[in-house]
Design a protein around this motif. Structure first.
Motif, mmCIF file in Angstrom:
data_model
loop_
_atom_site.group_PDB
_atom_site.id
_atom_site.type_symbol
_atom_site.label_atom_id
_atom_site.label_comp_id
_atom_site.label_asym_id
_atom_site.label_seq_id
_atom_site.Cartn_x
_atom_site.Cartn_y
_atom_site.Cartn_z
ATOM 1 N N TYR A 117 0.844 -1.194 0.000
ATOM 2 C CA TYR A 117 0.000 0.000 0.000
ATOM 3 C C TYR A 117 0.879 1.243 0.000
ATOM 4 O O TYR A 117 1.874 1.312 0.725
ATOM 5 C CB TYR A 117 -0.909 -0.009 1.227
ATOM 6 N N PRO A 118 0.525 2.232 -0.794
ATOM 7 C CA PRO A 118 1.326 3.455 -0.834
ATOM 8 C C PRO A 118 1.370 4.129 0.528
ATOM 9 O O PRO A 118 0.387 4.151 1.261
ATOM 10 C CB PRO A 118 0.597 4.324 -1.871
ATOM 11 N N CYS A 119 2.533 4.670 0.841
ATOM 12 C CA CYS A 119 2.709 5.431 2.076
ATOM 13 C C CYS A 119 3.204 6.821 1.671
ATOM 14 O O CYS A 119 4.417 7.040 1.532
ATOM 15 C CB CYS A 119 3.723 4.728 2.977
ATOM 16 N N PRO A 120 2.295 7.761 1.438
ATOM 17 C CA PRO A 120 2.683 9.071 0.893
ATOM 18 C C PRO A 120 3.723 9.802 1.721
ATOM 19 O O PRO A 120 4.610 10.460 1.170
ATOM 20 C CB PRO A 120 1.348 9.835 0.860
ATOM 21 N N ALA A 121 3.670 9.715 3.039
ATOM 22 C CA ALA A 121 4.619 10.447 3.873
ATOM 23 C C ALA A 121 6.042 9.944 3.699
ATOM 24 O O ALA A 121 7.006 10.700 3.855
ATOM 25 C CB ALA A 121 4.216 10.344 5.340
ATOM 26 N N LEU A 122 6.174 8.661 3.373
ATOM 27 C CA LEU A 122 7.497 8.062 3.217
ATOM 28 C C LEU A 122 7.886 7.881 1.756
ATOM 29 O O LEU A 122 9.056 7.696 1.440
ATOM 30 C CB LEU A 122 7.559 6.709 3.937
ATOM 31 N N GLY A 123 6.915 7.887 0.864
ATOM 32 C CA GLY A 123 7.228 7.721 -0.551
ATOM 33 C C GLY A 123 7.631 6.320 -0.921
ATOM 34 O O GLY A 123 8.489 6.109 -1.794
ATOM 35 N N CYS A 124 7.034 5.325 -0.282
ATOM 36 C CA CYS A 124 7.352 3.925 -0.565
ATOM 37 C C CYS A 124 6.087 3.099 -0.399
ATOM 38 O O CYS A 124 4.995 3.646 -0.224
ATOM 39 C CB CYS A 124 8.452 3.428 0.379
ATOM 40 N N LEU A 125 6.205 1.776 -0.448
ATOM 41 C CA LEU A 125 5.091 0.881 -0.149
ATOM 42 C C LEU A 125 5.242 0.333 1.263
ATOM 43 O O LEU A 125 6.356 0.267 1.804
ATOM 44 C CB LEU A 125 5.050 -0.279 -1.139
ATOM 45 N N HIS A 126 4.112 -0.079 1.855
ATOM 46 C CA HIS A 126 4.183 -0.686 3.178
ATOM 47 C C HIS A 126 3.153 -1.797 3.288
ATOM 48 O O HIS A 126 2.182 -1.849 2.537
ATOM 49 C CB HIS A 126 3.952 0.355 4.278
ATOM 50 N N ARG A 127 3.390 -2.685 4.238
ATOM 51 C CA ARG A 127 2.434 -3.767 4.518
ATOM 52 C C ARG A 127 2.708 -4.281 5.925
ATOM 53 O O ARG A 127 3.860 -4.473 6.323
ATOM 54 C CB ARG A 127 2.596 -4.902 3.506
ATOM 55 N N ARG A 128 1.630 -4.512 6.685
ATOM 56 C CA ARG A 128 1.785 -5.080 8.020
ATOM 57 C C ARG A 128 1.980 -6.587 7.904
ATOM 58 O O ARG A 128 1.271 -7.271 7.165
ATOM 59 C CB ARG A 128 0.564 -4.780 8.891
ATOM 60 N N LEU A 129 2.939 -7.119 8.668
ATOM 61 C CA LEU A 129 3.255 -8.538 8.640
ATOM 62 C C LEU A 129 2.561 -9.250 9.802
ATOM 63 O O LEU A 129 2.113 -8.608 10.764
ATOM 64 C CB LEU A 129 4.772 -8.727 8.731
ATOM 65 N N PRO A 130 2.437 -10.586 9.737
ATOM 66 C CA PRO A 130 1.708 -11.323 10.779
ATOM 67 C C PRO A 130 2.241 -11.107 12.191
ATOM 68 O O PRO A 130 1.475 -11.222 13.161
ATOM 69 C CB PRO A 130 1.883 -12.788 10.343
ATOM 70 N N ASP A 131 3.517 -10.811 12.344
ATOM 71 C CA ASP A 131 4.070 -10.617 13.695
ATOM 72 C C ASP A 131 3.846 -9.203 14.227
ATOM 73 O O ASP A 131 4.325 -8.858 15.310
ATOM 74 C CB ASP A 131 5.560 -10.967 13.722
ATOM 75 N N GLY A 132 3.114 -8.367 13.482
ATOM 76 C CA GLY A 132 2.827 -7.010 13.925
ATOM 77 C C GLY A 132 3.812 -5.968 13.437
ATOM 78 O O GLY A 132 3.578 -4.763 13.610
ATOM 79 N N SER A 133 4.907 -6.395 12.846
ATOM 80 C CA SER A 133 5.865 -5.440 12.296
ATOM 81 C C SER A 133 5.355 -4.916 10.957
ATOM 82 O O SER A 133 4.394 -5.434 10.385
ATOM 83 C CB SER A 133 7.236 -6.094 12.118
ATOM 84 N N ILE A 134 6.015 -3.873 10.467
ATOM 85 C CA ILE A 134 5.627 -3.268 9.192
ATOM 86 C C ILE A 134 6.808 -3.335 8.245
ATOM 87 O O ILE A 134 7.947 -2.986 8.613
ATOM 88 C CB ILE A 134 5.175 -1.815 9.385
ATOM 89 N N LEU A 135 6.557 -3.775 7.052
ATOM 90 C CA LEU A 135 7.582 -3.829 6.019
ATOM 91 C C LEU A 135 7.466 -2.599 5.134
ATOM 92 O O LEU A 135 6.377 -2.280 4.645
ATOM 93 C CB LEU A 135 7.426 -5.104 5.180
ATOM 94 N N LEU A 136 8.582 -1.895 4.957
ATOM 95 C CA LEU A 136 8.662 -0.754 4.049
ATOM 96 C C LEU A 136 9.589 -1.120 2.904
ATOM 97 O O LEU A 136 10.688 -1.633 3.141
ATOM 98 C CB LEU A 136 9.227 0.476 4.773
ATOM 99 N N TRP A 137 9.162 -0.844 1.673
ATOM 100 C CA TRP A 137 10.038 -1.180 0.550
ATOM 101 C C TRP A 137 9.765 -0.297 -0.663
ATOM 102 O O TRP A 137 8.723 0.331 -0.780
ATOM 103 C CB TRP A 137 9.931 -2.649 0.190
ATOM 104 N N ASP A 138 10.766 -0.285 -1.537
ATOM 105 C CA ASP A 138 10.694 0.488 -2.771
ATOM 106 C C ASP A 138 10.427 -0.408 -3.962
ATOM 107 O O ASP A 138 10.899 -1.557 -4.029
ATOM 108 C CB ASP A 138 12.024 1.213 -3.031
ATOM 109 N N THR A 139 9.706 0.142 -4.917
ATOM 110 C CA THR A 139 9.681 -0.376 -6.276
ATOM 111 C C THR A 139 10.498 0.602 -7.119
ATOM 112 O O THR A 139 10.912 1.668 -6.638
ATOM 113 C CB THR A 139 8.253 -0.443 -6.818
ATOM 114 N N LYS A 140 10.731 0.251 -8.365
ATOM 115 C CA LYS A 140 11.426 1.195 -9.240
ATOM 116 C C LYS A 140 10.685 2.526 -9.293
ATOM 117 O O LYS A 140 11.295 3.599 -9.271
ATOM 118 C CB LYS A 140 11.575 0.607 -10.644
#
Length: 210
Positions: free
Chosen positions: A163-186
């Motif tokens: 899911y887009p995260c406008p404040a960070l300018g990347c994608l994010h997704r919540r993982l089963p353990d409660g952490s959040i993954l932030l990552w870039d696409t091209k």
């Protein structure tokens, strides 16, 4: 340096034109590696995996004396006096230094990579306030964030969607353990770098893996 993205790679497609060539530095015994200095590249990346001795420093100064392109000092170790002497010898050059050598003459300070810690704009503004002219280490974002602020590099398979995260300018997704993954696409990386308005360095291998 122009306000664009510079790709660094050991082997490139000649049709892509000049780029940044890594692999310059010193051997474990302190001597200069002696890698040939090219004529067609925009810049060289010099690392500090090994530290120089006096003879290695002198050889580096001689080897780089006629180079008229950019010299990126990609140093990660603590401040070392002989590397400071090398920077002094390169004063007429277009030298980009790490933060620990920002008191020495330079055309920019190499900062980053940004790790998703706070809003990107705020982080970028703070780097500019602190160092003035900066050059970004534009390694793509890929980090797992835990409650409380702990962050870890993510080296597993990427989620199929995010899911887009406008404040960070990347994608994010919540993982089963409660952490959040932030990552870039091209696309997210290009958009963020275009909005930065400063030069950026990106290894071709990092670009191709996202």
């Amino acid at each position: 340096m122009k306000k664009c993205v510079y790709f660094a790679e050991n082997q490139k497609n000649p049709e892509e034109g000049a780029g940044l060539l890594p692999g310059y530095g010193f051997r474990p015994d302190g001597s200069w590696r002696g890698k040939p200095i090219p004529v067609e590249e925009i810049g060289l990346l010099l690392d500090d995996r090994c530290l120089p001795n006096q003879a290695g420093l002198a050889a580096a100064c001689r080897a780089l004396s006629a180079w008229e392109g950019i010299i990126i000092l990609d140093f990660e170790r603590p401040f070392f006096c002989l590397l400071a002497e090398l920077i002094k010898s390169l004063q007429p050059k277009r030298v980009v230094v790490p933060p620990s050598y920002s008191d020495y003459p330079h055309t920019g300070v190499l900062v980053g990579p940004w790790q998703g810690n706070g809003g990107y704009r705020a982080w970028l503004s703070e780097q500019q306030r602190r160092y003035g002219r900066i050059v970004l280490d534009a390694a793509p974002l890929c980090v797992q964030c835990y409650p409380g602020g702990r962050r870890c590099p993510w080296d597993k398979a990427m989620p199929e969607t995010g899911y887009p995260c406008p404040a960070l300018g990347c994608l994010h997704r919540r993982l089963p353990d409660g952490s959040i993954l932030l990552w870039d696409t091209k696309q997210t990386l290009v958009d963020r770098l275009n909005a930065s308005g400063v030069p950026a360095i990106l290894f071709r291998s990092d670009w191709e893996r996202i």
